[in-house]
Design a protein around this motif. Structure first.
Motif, PDB file in Angstrom:
ATOM      1  N   ALA A   1     -20.247 -45.538-108.244  1.00 40.83           N
ATOM      2  CA  ALA A   1     -18.919 -45.330-108.381  1.00 40.83           C
ATOM      3  C   ALA A   1     -18.384 -44.017-107.772  1.00 40.83           C
ATOM      4  CB  ALA A   1     -18.314 -45.391-109.862  1.00 40.83           C
ATOM      5  N   ALA A   2     -19.219 -43.119-108.104  1.00 47.58           N
ATOM      6  CA  ALA A   2     -18.788 -41.661-107.371  1.00 47.58           C
ATOM      7  C   ALA A   2     -18.999 -41.778-105.985  1.00 47.58           C
ATOM      8  CB  ALA A   2     -19.652 -40.552-108.028  1.00 47.58           C
ATOM      9  N   LEU A   3     -19.895 -42.384-105.557  1.00 47.79           N
ATOM     10  CA  LEU A   3     -20.122 -42.406-104.105  1.00 47.79           C
ATOM     11  C   LEU A   3     -18.904 -43.299-103.382  1.00 47.79           C
ATOM     12  CD1 LEU A   3     -21.948 -42.112-101.692  1.00 47.79           C
ATOM     13  CD2 LEU A   3     -23.189 -44.191-102.294  1.00 47.79           C
ATOM     14  N   ALA A   4     -18.480 -44.326-104.108  1.00 47.60           N
ATOM     15  CA  ALA A   4     -17.377 -45.009-103.512  1.00 47.60           C
ATOM     16  C   ALA A   4     -16.009 -44.150-103.367  1.00 47.60           C
ATOM     17  CB  ALA A   4     -16.870 -46.114-104.608  1.00 47.60           C
ATOM     18  N   LEU A   5     -15.884 -43.186-104.589  1.00 49.71           N
ATOM     19  CA  LEU A   5     -14.783 -42.223-104.339  1.00 49.71           C
ATOM     20  C   LEU A   5     -14.918 -41.097-103.247  1.00 49.71           C
ATOM     21  CD1 LEU A   5     -12.230 -41.275-105.442  1.00 49.71           C
ATOM     22  CD2 LEU A   5     -13.629 -39.844-107.095  1.00 49.71           C
ATOM     23  N   VAL A   6     -16.283 -40.786-102.886  1.00 54.07           N
ATOM     24  CA  VAL A   6     -16.808 -40.123-101.802  1.00 54.07           C
ATOM     25  C   VAL A   6     -16.299 -40.592-100.408  1.00 54.07           C
ATOM     26  CG1 VAL A   6     -18.439 -38.780-100.220  1.00 54.07           C
ATOM     27  CG2 VAL A   6     -18.297 -38.516-102.963  1.00 54.07           C
ATOM     28  N   GLN A   7     -16.558 -42.153-100.399  1.00 57.02           N
ATOM     29  CA  GLN A   7     -16.373 -42.784 -99.152  1.00 57.02           C
ATOM     30  C   GLN A   7     -14.959 -42.892 -98.885  1.00 57.02           C
ATOM     31  OE1 GLN A   7     -18.549 -44.673 -97.258  1.00 57.02           O
ATOM     32  NE2 GLN A   7     -20.302 -44.282 -98.042  1.00 57.02           N
ATOM     33  N   GLU A   8     -13.975 -42.872-100.135  1.00 56.93           N
ATOM     34  CA  GLU A   8     -12.571 -43.025 -99.752  1.00 56.93           C
ATOM     35  C   GLU A   8     -12.040 -41.681 -99.347  1.00 56.93           C
ATOM     36  OE1 GLU A   8      -9.400 -42.961-103.152  1.00 56.93           O
ATOM     37  OE2 GLU A   8     -10.166 -44.966-103.070  1.00 56.93           O
ATOM     38  N   GLN A   9     -12.521 -40.840 -99.791  1.00 58.28           N
ATOM     39  CA  GLN A   9     -11.904 -39.497 -99.551  1.00 58.28           C
ATOM     40  C   GLN A   9     -12.476 -39.298 -98.237  1.00 58.28           C
ATOM     41  OE1 GLN A   9      -9.978 -37.528-101.255  1.00 58.28           O
ATOM     42  NE2 GLN A   9      -9.923 -39.463-102.479  1.00 58.28           N
ATOM     43  N   VAL A  10     -13.821 -39.569 -97.631  1.00 55.48           N
ATOM     44  CA  VAL A  10     -14.094 -39.522 -96.119  1.00 55.48           C
ATOM     45  C   VAL A  10     -13.034 -40.106 -95.228  1.00 55.48           C
ATOM     46  CG1 VAL A  10     -15.809 -40.117 -94.532  1.00 55.48           C
ATOM     47  CG2 VAL A  10     -16.566 -39.209 -96.479  1.00 55.48           C
ATOM     48  N   LEU A  11     -12.663 -41.038 -95.528  1.00 52.14           N
ATOM     49  CA  LEU A  11     -11.649 -41.759 -94.862  1.00 52.14           C
ATOM     50  C   LEU A  11     -10.206 -41.181 -94.778  1.00 52.14           C
ATOM     51  CD1 LEU A  11     -12.121 -45.762 -95.510  1.00 52.14           C
ATOM     52  CD2 LEU A  11     -12.736 -44.479 -93.499  1.00 52.14           C
ATOM     53  N   PHE A  12      -9.867 -40.673 -95.868  1.00 51.41           N
ATOM     54  CA  PHE A  12      -8.645 -39.752 -95.929  1.00 51.41           C
ATOM     55  C   PHE A  12      -8.869 -38.695 -95.128  1.00 51.41           C
ATOM     56  CE2 PHE A  12      -7.354 -41.645-100.112  1.00 51.41           C
ATOM     57  CZ  PHE A  12      -6.788 -42.511 -99.638  1.00 51.41           C
ATOM     58  N   GLY A  13     -10.024 -38.002 -95.031  1.00 49.54           N
ATOM     59  CA  GLY A  13     -10.237 -36.836 -94.414  1.00 49.54           C
ATOM     60  C   GLY A  13     -10.142 -37.060 -92.462  1.00 49.54           C
ATOM     61  N   LEU A  14     -10.773 -38.257 -92.255  1.00 50.68           N
ATOM     62  CA  LEU A  14     -10.895 -38.676 -90.896  1.00 50.68           C
ATOM     63  C   LEU A  14      -9.380 -39.093 -90.490  1.00 50.68           C
ATOM     64  CD1 LEU A  14     -13.820 -40.987 -90.842  1.00 50.68           C
ATOM     65  CD2 LEU A  14     -13.780 -38.659 -89.798  1.00 50.68           C
ATOM     66  N   MET A  15      -8.410 -39.738 -91.241  1.00 50.69           N
ATOM     67  CA  MET A  15      -7.392 -39.624 -91.077  1.00 50.69           C
ATOM     68  C   MET A  15      -6.451 -38.525 -90.826  1.00 50.69           C
ATOM     69  SD  MET A  15      -6.637 -42.762 -93.740  1.00 50.69           S
ATOM     70  CE  MET A  15      -4.630 -43.078 -93.627  1.00 50.69           C
ATOM     71  N   GLN A  16      -6.658 -37.659 -91.554  1.00 49.98           N
ATOM     72  CA  GLN A  16      -6.040 -36.221 -91.490  1.00 49.98           C
ATOM     73  C   GLN A  16      -6.477 -35.520 -89.971  1.00 49.98           C
ATOM     74  OE1 GLN A  16      -3.250 -35.179 -93.382  1.00 49.98           O
ATOM     75  NE2 GLN A  16      -3.214 -33.678 -91.558  1.00 49.98           N
ATOM     76  N   ALA A  17      -7.825 -35.792 -89.755  1.00 50.37           N
ATOM     77  CA  ALA A  17      -8.463 -35.097 -88.669  1.00 50.37           C
ATOM     78  C   ALA A  17      -7.566 -35.538 -87.381  1.00 50.37           C
ATOM     79  CB  ALA A  17     -10.038 -35.366 -88.617  1.00 50.37           C
ATOM     80  N   VAL A  18      -7.585 -37.044 -87.241  1.00 51.31           N
ATOM     81  CA  VAL A  18      -6.842 -37.575 -86.240  1.00 51.31           C
ATOM     82  C   VAL A  18      -5.387 -37.000 -86.240  1.00 51.31           C
ATOM     83  CG1 VAL A  18      -6.096 -39.734 -85.041  1.00 51.31           C
ATOM     84  CG2 VAL A  18      -8.105 -39.660 -86.195  1.00 51.31           C
ATOM     85  N   ASN A  19      -4.731 -36.760 -87.377  1.00 53.01           N
ATOM     86  CA  ASN A  19      -3.177 -36.423 -87.371  1.00 53.01           C
ATOM     87  C   ASN A  19      -3.390 -35.041 -86.723  1.00 53.01           C
ATOM     88  OD1 ASN A  19      -2.167 -38.661 -88.449  1.00 53.01           O
ATOM     89  ND2 ASN A  19      -2.369 -37.913 -90.917  1.00 53.01           N
ATOM     90  N   ASP A  20      -4.393 -34.342 -87.360  1.00 56.11           N
ATOM     91  CA  ASP A  20      -4.261 -32.689 -86.483  1.00 56.11           C
ATOM     92  C   ASP A  20      -4.953 -32.556 -85.385  1.00 56.11           C
ATOM     93  OD1 ASP A  20      -3.185 -32.157 -89.246  1.00 56.11           O
ATOM     94  OD2 ASP A  20      -5.068 -31.672 -90.110  1.00 56.11           O
ATOM     95  N   GLY A  21      -5.134 -33.633 -84.756  1.00 59.84           N
ATOM     96  CA  GLY A  21      -5.846 -33.485 -83.331  1.00 59.84           C
ATOM     97  C   GLY A  21      -7.222 -33.187 -82.952  1.00 59.84           C
ATOM     98  N   PHE A  22      -8.094 -33.208 -84.348  1.00 61.48           N
ATOM     99  CA  PHE A  22      -9.386 -32.749 -84.383  1.00 61.48           C
ATOM    100  C   PHE A  22     -10.400 -33.884 -83.943  1.00 61.48           C
ATOM    101  CE2 PHE A  22      -7.815 -29.765 -87.482  1.00 61.48           C
ATOM    102  CZ  PHE A  22      -7.821 -28.573 -86.794  1.00 61.48           C
ATOM    103  N   LEU A  23      -9.632 -35.161 -83.899  1.00 65.31           N
ATOM    104  CA  LEU A  23     -10.616 -36.382 -83.693  1.00 65.31           C
ATOM    105  C   LEU A  23      -9.717 -37.330 -82.763  1.00 65.31           C
ATOM    106  CD1 LEU A  23     -13.001 -38.118 -84.118  1.00 65.31           C
ATOM    107  CD2 LEU A  23     -12.054 -38.971 -86.306  1.00 65.31           C
ATOM    108  N   ASP A  24     -10.379 -37.710 -81.573  1.00 67.53           N
ATOM    109  CA  ASP A  24      -9.690 -38.636 -80.947  1.00 67.53           C
ATOM    110  C   ASP A  24      -9.586 -39.982 -81.421  1.00 67.53           C
ATOM    111  OD1 ASP A  24      -9.072 -40.556 -78.991  1.00 67.53           O
ATOM    112  OD2 ASP A  24     -10.218 -39.641 -77.100  1.00 67.53           O
TER     113      ASP A  24
END
Length: 213
Positions: A158-181
């Motif tokens: 259950a905790a790992l699932a929440l981490v996975q969810e936050q990783v995706l949110f972080g990657l979305m923000q990374a694209v928004n901020d131009g850190f990830l293609d």
């Protein structure tokens, strides 16, 4: 004299159809405009949608209501994307996690503006609550992988699932901020999800490379 009059039986049917069409168009245009400019006003969205400001407010009484409606569309699209994924009779949790992450990312990339907008408007917690059913499904998948030894983590599923969810949110923000293609973000998200679950990086990269992007 009555030829130009709208039949009472057809008028009520036409109005909801036009209203639904307007609402869908406003949502689609708002998603595009806000992705281009997160500070786009309701007036700008109305102009881009080709409707008057009153029409936008008739469907969405506030900017926050519009953001929530966009979030609802994203969550519905995530459900449809996951439902479209074929079952895995072989019981391969790593492959399933990679495929599901790629499917979810295709939706997330279209709606990645939500991360910034939700944090500004205070609706992020609401979005997380709405994702609960998908998080439960992910928890079951992660538990399967942990039980099989495919995944390794000091965290319960259950905790790992929440981490996975936050990783995706972080990657979305990374694209928004131009850190990830954006074009490379889908495979990167899948590899990151696998490595976060304890799959060695070499194996994660090899697995994702075999999947259609």
């Amino acid at each position: 004299m009555n030829q130009d009059r709208v039949s009472p039986s057809t008028a009520p049917q036409d109005r909801p159809s036009r209203a639904d069409s307007n609402r869908r168009r406003i949502l689609e245009v708002a998603r595009t405009e806000l992705l281009r400019n997160p500070d786009a006003s309701m007036d700008q969205i109305a102009r881009a949608a080709g409707v008057v400001r009153r029409t936008v407010y008739g469907h969405f009484p506030s900017r926050e209501a519009l953001i929530v409606a966009i979030a609802d569309g994203a969550i519905e699209a995530i459900g449809e994307a996951l439902a479209a994924e074929p079952g895995d009779p072989a019981g391969d949790p790593a492959g399933t996690l990679a495929r599901h992450t790629l499917a979810v990312w295709q939706v997330a990339d279209r709606y990645r503006l939500l991360v910034s907008l939700a944090q500004r408007s205070g609706t992020m917690e609401d979005i997380r609550d709405r994702l609960a059913p998908h998080r439960e499904h992910l928890t079951e998948l992660l538990q399967q992988g942990l039980d099989q030894g495919v995944f390794t983590s000091p965290l319960p599923a259950a905790a790992l699932a929440l981490v996975q969810e936050q990783v995706l949110f972080g990657l979305m923000q990374a694209v928004n901020d131009g850190f990830l293609d954006a074009e490379k973000a889908g495979p990167a998200a899948a590899v990151t999800s696998l490595t976060a679950a304890g799959v060695p990086a070499s194996g994660a990269n090899a697995l994702v490379a075999q999947l259609p992007s």
